[in-house]
Every structure is written in C-alpha cells, then in structure tokens.
Design a protein around this motif. Structure first.
Motif, PDB file in Angstrom:
ATOM      1  N   THR A  95       0.829  -1.192   0.000  1.00 57.40           N
ATOM      2  CA  THR A  95       0.000   0.000   0.000  1.00 57.40           C
ATOM      3  C   THR A  95       0.868   1.248   0.000  1.00 57.40           C
ATOM      4  OG1 THR A  95      -0.114  -0.037   2.403  1.00 57.40           O
ATOM      5  CG2 THR A  95      -1.878  -1.139   1.211  1.00 57.40           C
ATOM      6  N   SER A  96       0.387   2.274  -0.635  1.00 55.11           N
ATOM      7  CA  SER A  96       1.083   3.555  -0.643  1.00 55.11           C
ATOM      8  C   SER A  96       0.877   4.247   0.692  1.00 55.11           C
ATOM      9  CB  SER A  96       0.532   4.428  -1.770  1.00 55.11           C
ATOM     10  OG  SER A  96      -0.788   4.833  -1.450  1.00 55.11           O
ATOM     11  N   PRO A  97       1.681   5.272   1.002  1.00 55.73           N
ATOM     12  CA  PRO A  97       1.452   6.022   2.246  1.00 55.73           C
ATOM     13  C   PRO A  97       0.049   6.603   2.330  1.00 55.73           C
ATOM     14  CG  PRO A  97       3.610   6.531   1.349  1.00 55.73           C
ATOM     15  CD  PRO A  97       2.920   5.680   0.321  1.00 55.73           C
ATOM     16  N   ALA A  98      -0.502   7.053   1.201  1.00 54.55           N
ATOM     17  CA  ALA A  98      -1.847   7.612   1.210  1.00 54.55           C
ATOM     18  C   ALA A  98      -2.879   6.548   1.558  1.00 54.55           C
ATOM     19  CB  ALA A  98      -2.163   8.233  -0.152  1.00 54.55           C
ATOM     20  N   ASP A  99      -2.811   5.400   0.890  1.00 51.47           N
ATOM     21  CA  ASP A  99      -3.732   4.305   1.201  1.00 51.47           C
ATOM     22  C   ASP A  99      -3.574   3.859   2.654  1.00 51.47           C
ATOM     23  OD1 ASP A  99      -4.836   4.234  -1.310  1.00 51.47           O
ATOM     24  OD2 ASP A  99      -3.470   2.695  -2.070  1.00 51.47           O
ATOM     25  N   ASN A 100      -2.324   3.836   3.103  1.00 51.10           N
ATOM     26  CA  ASN A 100      -2.045   3.425   4.480  1.00 51.10           C
ATOM     27  C   ASN A 100      -2.683   4.386   5.474  1.00 51.10           C
ATOM     28  OD1 ASN A 100      -0.418   1.580   6.238  1.00 51.10           O
ATOM     29  ND2 ASN A 100       0.509   3.501   6.859  1.00 51.10           N
ATOM     30  N   GLU A 101      -2.563   5.688   5.206  1.00 49.46           N
ATOM     31  CA  GLU A 101      -3.138   6.680   6.106  1.00 49.46           C
ATOM     32  C   GLU A 101      -4.661   6.597   6.111  1.00 49.46           C
ATOM     33  OE1 GLU A 101      -2.449  11.308   7.388  1.00 49.46           O
ATOM     34  OE2 GLU A 101      -1.405  10.491   5.655  1.00 49.46           O
ATOM     35  N   ARG A 195      -2.725  17.896  18.306  1.00 50.83           N
ATOM     36  CA  ARG A 195      -3.252  16.699  17.662  1.00 50.83           C
ATOM     37  C   ARG A 195      -2.132  16.031  16.870  1.00 50.83           C
ATOM     38  NH1 ARG A 195      -8.689  16.671  15.910  1.00 50.83           N
ATOM     39  NH2 ARG A 195      -9.912  18.359  16.779  1.00 50.83           N
ATOM     40  N   LEU A 196      -2.054  14.727  16.940  1.00 44.12           N
ATOM     41  CA  LEU A 196      -1.043  13.983  16.189  1.00 44.12           C
ATOM     42  C   LEU A 196      -1.577  13.656  14.804  1.00 44.12           C
ATOM     43  CD1 LEU A 196       1.731  12.607  16.214  1.00 44.12           C
ATOM     44  CD2 LEU A 196       0.625  10.561  17.147  1.00 44.12           C
ATOM     45  N   GLY A 197      -0.777  13.926  13.770  1.00 39.23           N
ATOM     46  CA  GLY A 197      -1.199  13.688  12.399  1.00 39.23           C
ATOM     47  C   GLY A 197      -0.153  12.956  11.585  1.00 39.23           C
ATOM     48  N   ASP A 198      -0.411  12.862  10.276  1.00 34.58           N
ATOM     49  CA  ASP A 198       0.473  12.247   9.283  1.00 34.58           C
ATOM     50  C   ASP A 198       0.764  10.781   9.602  1.00 34.58           C
ATOM     51  OD1 ASP A 198       2.190  11.688   7.200  1.00 34.58           O
ATOM     52  OD2 ASP A 198       3.153  13.647   7.302  1.00 34.58           O
ATOM     53  N   PHE A 199      -0.105   9.915   9.125  1.00 34.24           N
ATOM     54  CA  PHE A 199       0.015   8.482   9.386  1.00 34.24           C
ATOM     55  C   PHE A 199       0.496   7.708   8.167  1.00 34.24           C
ATOM     56  CE2 PHE A 199      -2.401  10.023  12.831  1.00 34.24           C
ATOM     57  CZ  PHE A 199      -2.289   9.113  13.871  1.00 34.24           C
ATOM     58  N   GLY A 200       1.207   8.384   7.277  1.00 30.60           N
ATOM     59  CA  GLY A 200       1.679   7.727   6.071  1.00 30.60           C
ATOM     60  C   GLY A 200       2.642   6.585   6.327  1.00 30.60           C
TER      61      GLY A 200
END
Length: 406
Positions: A95-101, A195-200
């Motif tokens: 999976t790509s980082p986008a799909d993963n996020e 807030r924690l973000g960026d889950f790629g």
C-alpha cells in the motif's frame, strides 16, 4: 486499488480489513476530484498550507463554506518494473502512504488525532486525503517561533496531549505504531490543543505480523530510534524514543538536529546535562526555567528515560502519560502557592510599615491616616478586587479606631 476497489466509497473501510471487522464501522466520504479542485481554487498558492511528508497540503472550503478542511496531495512513484510503488509501506499488501493513512485513520477516529474526513483520486490515480483543518499550525512552528514561543504551562499541556495520542495508538486493538512522531507532525487545533497527524508511515498490527516484519525501517533523522535497524526491531518503544526527542525539543527549544550547534543533535547535547543534574541549563533560554524547578526536572528525567539506548528500559506510553499528568498538576498548583507567597509577603510588608508608622507618630491622631495610605499602597495591585476592597476597609476601620475620631 486494493481494498478500496472492493468497497463502497460511502461505506466504512473497516468492513474490508479483517483486522477491524470487530470494530464499529466508520463512514468516510469519497469526494469527487472536481469538488476538491474547486474547494482549493485549483490548488492555488492562496490555499497552500505547507508540505507534508508525501506531498503538499491545501486549505479547502467545502459544503458551501460550512466545512473547512485540509487536503493532502500525494504522488505515487512507480518502481522500475512499474508493478509496485517505490514509496510503499509494506510488502505484503504494498500500500502507498496515502492508502495506508486512509486505512488506519478510518479505524481510530479520536479527538487527539488529526482525523480523516474522506479521500479522492485524481486523474493520475494519485490519492488526495481530506483531514480536519488545524488553524494554528504545527508544534514545530510554535516552538521555534522568533516572536512569542509558548510558555511552560502550554508546553506541558502539549506534551501531555501528544503522549495521550500515542498511548491511544499503542493501546488500540490491533496496536498502531506511528513511526514518525515529530513536532512538525503535531498540529494545533482551533482550541489550542495538540493533535497527532500524518500516518503515512504508520503500521497497525502486532509486532509478529508478517506485514510489519517485512517493512523496512522508516522515520525522520534525529527522531529515529537507533535500535530500529531492521524490520524485526520495530516495537512500540520506537515511538517512545521519538517522543523522548520531542520532549527534549519542547524543553530546550532546539531542533532535533541543528547544525548551528555542537553537537548538532539535541539528544547528544541535552542528555549529558540531564545526567549532571543541570536541568536549568537545558531550558529554552527564550523563556527561562519554570518557577517550579521540579517541573523541568521531572520532564527532563522522563525524556532521558524515553531515549535510553536499550529499548526494553524505556517506559511505556501509559507510564509517560501518568508522569506528565503529575507534572501538569504541579504546574497548576504552582501559581496558587506563588500567589499565596506573594500575599503573605504583602501582609508582612504592611505590618512592618504599620509598626514603623506607630513608632514615628507622636500620638496626635495622625497615625490612622498614615496606616490607611500604607494599606492602600500595599494592596492596590491585588489580582482580586474583592479582596482588595475588603482589606482597604479593614485598614480604615483599624486606623479609625486607633485614631480616635477619624
């Protein structure tokens, strides 16, 4: 496109992932690309917010102005054989980082995270991720601001909020390991909460999961756990290390890596000072040490525990949250004690002034006037107007009684 192609865009992605079939489905919106194009004014510079780890981020106005969101663009780069993306996060499902996020954030909506609102796909099959808009920028921007860096109360609150976010990830079932905890991935919402973000780069599943084991190490230089050298080294303690670096950044106001300093690593610079007990020496010089010395000592010692070279010796995020809760209570109590000390000092000053007046007056009745003047001066800067008026009135009554007829 993997799990997305087998799902209804308006339904929850959880139904497509066997790890999450026991959870309550979370619906996300499949936006049309044209809608996001219009919402961002064709991704114009006027709506540009910054750069994420895998693309640019834009401000979007949706639903006739009723929804303000952030749109993260991504670009999928194919490998030489044109079969798999070179920036995939795992070799099992590739999976790509986008799909993963999208996959991860659709499972764990939480007020401590930058939550997913939806996604879209551009004409080149690149994903666009729509998340909550955070109007007050990143923690990195705040900590390294040249004008007004946050004080200790706010820094401690931010640290606790991020710790709770990471703890939420680690305690979910299955657990999520973020792998890229850093100040630029902590965003500040409209109520000034972190807030924690960026889950790629995030991974979900137990450590023994095949997908986790075959995923190469990833992270950001300066925050990356030195013990994490191979896929099998990954554990929740890798996030604990990164959080420890973030704590040092919060304490010192220095970047994780800054070539303008020697040593450039905040870890190599701060930990020796902590070991020597020089807690004031690591405080951000722009704001100085907190009034309560124990505050910086506790946070510094906690950070040193988090960045231990042996992963097993690091605390869990549950322990980290507990420790920071105690620090927060100490900070809350500190102004009360400081205020009490100031009031005691003022009372002592008033009594001294009163005694001096009694010694200087000759008994002609003027001492009451002097006492009233002294009392007004001592209490005029009291924060509580009611207390101020009450004390002045008491001074007047005492003075009048002593003066005999004033």
């Amino acid at each position: 496109m993997g799990y997305l192609s087998s799902c209804n865009a308006q339904s929850a992605i959880a139904t497509c992932d066997p790890h999450y079939r026991h959870l309550k489905p979370v619906a996300i919106t499949h936006f049309h690309y044209s809608d996001l194009l219009a919402a961002t004014n064709a991704f114009s510079s006027d709506t540009f917010l910054g750069k994420g780890s895998h693309g640019k981020v834009y401000r979007a106005t949706l639903h006739g102005g009723k929804l303000i969101a952030a749109v993260k663009t991504t670009k999928l780069t194919k490998s030489p054989n044109n079969r798999h993306p070179t920036n995939c996060t795992g070799c099992a499902n590739c999976t790509s980082p986008a799909d993963n996020e999208i996959e991860i954030l659709s499972q764990i909506p939480n007020p401590r995270l930058v939550n997913l609102l939806g996604f879209a796909t551009d004409p080149n099959d690149n994903k666009l991720i729509v998340v909550e808009y955070m109007p007050n920028g990143s923690l990195h921007d705040l900590l390294h601001s040249l004008t007004k860096p946050p004080g200790w109360t706010r820094r401690t609150r931010f640290a606790l909020q991020v710790a709770k976010a990471v703890h939420t990830l680690h305690s979910s079932n299955p657990p999520v390991i973020h792998r890229d905890i850093k100040s630029s991935n902590v965003l500040i919402d409209e109520k000034w909460n972190a807030r924690l973000g960026d889950f790629g780069l995030a991974l979900r599943g137990h450590v023994e999961d095949v997908r986790v084991k075959c995923t190469p190490p990833a992270g950001t230089l300066g925050y990356l756990d030195p013990c994490y050298l191979a896929p099998e080294d990954l554990s929740a303690k890798s996030d604990v290390f990164s959080f420890g670096i973030l704590l040092l950044e919060i304490l010192t106001g220095r970047n994780a890596i800054d070539v303008n300093f020697s040593p450039p690593s905040v870890l190599d610079w701060a930990v020796p000072l902590i070991r020597r007990g020089d807690f004031a020496g690591i405080c951000d010089r722009r704001i100085g040490a907190p009034p309560e010395a124990a505050v910086v000592r506790q946070i510094a010692l906690l950070a040193a525990r988090c960045v231990r070279s042996t992963a097993e010796k690091r605390p869990s995020m549950a322990e980290v949250v507990e420790c920071l809760e105690m620090v927060k209570k100490r900070i809350r109590a500190s102004p009360l004690w400081s205020g009490l000390r100031r009031r005691v000092a003022r009372v002592e000053s008033a009594l001294v002034a009163w005694e001096e007046c009694e010694n200087e007056c000759d008994g002609d009745g003027s001492e009451g006037v002097v006492v009233r003047m002294v009392s007004r001066k001592v209490w005029s800067d009291d924060d509580d107007e009611g207390w101020n008026n009450n004390r002045v009135m008491r001074s007047k009554s005492i003075g009048s009684g002593e003066g005999g007829g004033g």
